[in-house]
Motif scaffolding. Structure first.
Motif, PDB file in Angstrom:
ATOM      1  N   GLU A 175     -11.549  10.518 -12.349  1.00  0.00           N
ATOM      2  CA  GLU A 175     -12.274  11.778 -12.401  1.00  0.00           C
ATOM      3  C   GLU A 175     -12.065  12.423 -13.771  1.00  0.00           C
ATOM      4  O   GLU A 175     -10.960  12.418 -14.298  1.00  0.00           O
ATOM      5  CB  GLU A 175     -11.755  12.696 -11.297  1.00  0.00           C
ATOM      6  N   PRO A 176     -13.133  12.970 -14.370  1.00  0.00           N
ATOM      7  CA  PRO A 176     -12.960  13.609 -15.674  1.00  0.00           C
ATOM      8  C   PRO A 176     -12.114  14.876 -15.530  1.00  0.00           C
ATOM      9  O   PRO A 176     -12.012  15.456 -14.453  1.00  0.00           O
ATOM     10  CB  PRO A 176     -14.387  13.939 -16.106  1.00  0.00           C
ATOM     11  N   GLY A 177     -11.528  15.298 -16.619  1.00  0.00           N
ATOM     12  CA  GLY A 177     -10.743  16.529 -16.612  1.00  0.00           C
ATOM     13  C   GLY A 177     -11.636  17.736 -16.401  1.00  0.00           C
ATOM     14  O   GLY A 177     -12.866  17.645 -16.411  1.00  0.00           O
ATOM     15  N   ILE A 178     -11.028  18.884 -16.234  1.00  0.00           N
ATOM     16  CA  ILE A 178     -11.777  20.118 -15.981  1.00  0.00           C
ATOM     17  C   ILE A 178     -12.576  20.554 -17.213  1.00  0.00           C
ATOM     18  O   ILE A 178     -13.598  21.220 -17.100  1.00  0.00           O
ATOM     19  CB  ILE A 178     -10.831  21.243 -15.502  1.00  0.00           C
ATOM     20  N   ARG A 217     -20.732  13.260  -9.795  1.00  0.00           N
ATOM     21  CA  ARG A 217     -19.937  12.851  -8.637  1.00  0.00           C
ATOM     22  C   ARG A 217     -20.144  13.766  -7.444  1.00  0.00           C
ATOM     23  O   ARG A 217     -19.931  13.366  -6.316  1.00  0.00           O
ATOM     24  CB  ARG A 217     -18.458  12.835  -8.995  1.00  0.00           C
ATOM     25  N   GLY A 218     -20.472  15.015  -7.668  1.00  0.00           N
ATOM     26  CA  GLY A 218     -20.566  15.987  -6.589  1.00  0.00           C
ATOM     27  C   GLY A 218     -21.975  16.133  -6.052  1.00  0.00           C
ATOM     28  O   GLY A 218     -22.828  15.270  -6.219  1.00  0.00           O
ATOM     29  N   ASN A 219     -22.208  17.265  -5.412  1.00  0.00           N
ATOM     30  CA  ASN A 219     -23.489  17.561  -4.777  1.00  0.00           C
ATOM     31  C   ASN A 219     -24.183  18.647  -5.600  1.00  0.00           C
ATOM     32  O   ASN A 219     -23.751  19.806  -5.612  1.00  0.00           O
ATOM     33  CB  ASN A 219     -23.240  18.026  -3.339  1.00  0.00           C
ATOM     34  N   PHE A 220     -25.282  18.289  -6.252  1.00  0.00           N
ATOM     35  CA  PHE A 220     -25.991  19.214  -7.135  1.00  0.00           C
ATOM     36  C   PHE A 220     -26.530  20.416  -6.364  1.00  0.00           C
ATOM     37  O   PHE A 220     -26.452  21.551  -6.834  1.00  0.00           O
ATOM     38  CB  PHE A 220     -27.118  18.487  -7.866  1.00  0.00           C
ATOM     39  N   SER A 243     -16.667  18.924  -4.270  1.00  0.00           N
ATOM     40  CA  SER A 243     -17.635  18.073  -3.569  1.00  0.00           C
ATOM     41  C   SER A 243     -17.591  16.645  -4.108  1.00  0.00           C
ATOM     42  O   SER A 243     -17.825  15.691  -3.366  1.00  0.00           O
ATOM     43  CB  SER A 243     -19.045  18.648  -3.668  1.00  0.00           C
ATOM     44  N   GLY A 244     -17.245  16.471  -5.381  1.00  0.00           N
ATOM     45  CA  GLY A 244     -17.075  15.123  -5.929  1.00  0.00           C
ATOM     46  C   GLY A 244     -15.878  14.416  -5.327  1.00  0.00           C
ATOM     47  O   GLY A 244     -15.927  13.222  -5.035  1.00  0.00           O
ATOM     48  N   ARG A 245     -14.788  15.145  -5.137  1.00  0.00           N
ATOM     49  CA  ARG A 245     -13.603  14.550  -4.496  1.00  0.00           C
ATOM     50  C   ARG A 245     -13.897  14.206  -3.046  1.00  0.00           C
ATOM     51  O   ARG A 245     -13.439  13.179  -2.545  1.00  0.00           O
ATOM     52  CB  ARG A 245     -12.436  15.517  -4.551  1.00  0.00           C
ATOM     53  N   ARG A 257     -11.193  11.489  -1.909  1.00  0.00           N
ATOM     54  CA  ARG A 257      -9.891  11.830  -2.493  1.00  0.00           C
ATOM     55  C   ARG A 257      -9.548  13.260  -2.123  1.00  0.00           C
ATOM     56  O   ARG A 257     -10.407  14.104  -1.951  1.00  0.00           O
ATOM     57  CB  ARG A 257      -9.953  11.716  -4.020  1.00  0.00           C
ATOM     58  N   SER A 258      -8.271  13.528  -2.060  1.00  0.00           N
ATOM     59  CA  SER A 258      -7.805  14.886  -1.823  1.00  0.00           C
ATOM     60  C   SER A 258      -7.542  15.550  -3.175  1.00  0.00           C
ATOM     61  O   SER A 258      -7.365  14.869  -4.187  1.00  0.00           O
ATOM     62  CB  SER A 258      -6.559  14.886  -0.967  1.00  0.00           C
ATOM     63  N   PRO A 259      -7.497  16.892  -3.221  1.00  0.00           N
ATOM     64  CA  PRO A 259      -7.261  17.586  -4.491  1.00  0.00           C
ATOM     65  C   PRO A 259      -5.930  17.257  -5.022  1.00  0.00           C
ATOM     66  O   PRO A 259      -5.532  16.974  -6.004  1.00  0.00           O
ATOM     67  CB  PRO A 259      -7.318  19.056  -4.149  1.00  0.00           C
TER      68      PRO A 259
END
Length: 178
Positions: free
Chosen positions: A49-52, A114-117, A169-171, A176-178
């Motif tokens: 996962e990319p960084g913040i 990765r998430g939900n747009f 939402s990507g996790r 994956r968990s946070p």
């Protein structure tokens, strides 16, 4: 109208560049054949996962671009408006709509899709709606300090909330968990 052409060119470049930011599968691994007629290949690992920073920067950039494009679009549509604040109202609402969509798109592309747009758009809209309701109540009560504070804090809150929803939402999609 040079500003319109610059805005449309920038939007086109952003949309074309989004393909370069999209998630791509890693190259296929060489196949190993042994004496038995079975094929063994190396396991495929998904990139991390990319960084913040990536979704934050992309969301901020596309949010500002979307705000500008939305403000210009709505301002150009108000040709028959004669009110004192008519232009400002169009710029405000057009900028809010374009900025919210730009934030959601930037967070989504920055997180490598990765998430939900749609969830990102909804989160951005809910935060903006809550901030707008607060600003209206401050205007009704003649509270200039509350109005100014809300106007200053609303954009970064909207940015952060949209990015955090995209990452969550990507996790969830990846299991994956946070």
């Amino acid at each position: 109208m040079p500003i319109r052409s610059v805005a449309l060119t920038a939007l086109t470049l952003v949309l074309l560049a989004s393909r370069a930011l999209s998630q791509q599968l890693p190259p296929t691994f060489p196949v190993v054949h042994d004496d038995i007629a079975r094929v063994v290949s190396a396991p495929v690992q998904a990139p991390g996962e990319p960084g913040i920073h990536s979704p934050l920067l992309a969301a901020a950039g596309l949010g500002v671009l979307g705000w500008g494009v939305g403000a210009l679009a709505v301002h150009s549509m108000h040709g028959d408006c004669f009110g004192e604040f008519c232009d400002f109202e169009g710029i405000f609402y057009g900028g809010a709509a374009g900025g919210g969509l730009g934030l959601a798109l930037g967070a989504h592309l920055g997180n490598r899709r990765r998430g939900n747009f749609l969830l990102d758009v909804a989160a951005s809209g809910v935060v903006w709606g809550a901030g707008y309701a607060m600003m209206r109540s401050f205007v009704a009560n003649d509270d200039g300090n509350g109005l100014a504070l809300t106007a200053i804090l609303l954009p970064p809150t909207q940015l952060l909330a949209t990015v955090l929803v995209e990452r969550a939402s990507g996790r969830a999609r990846a299991g994956r968990s946070p």
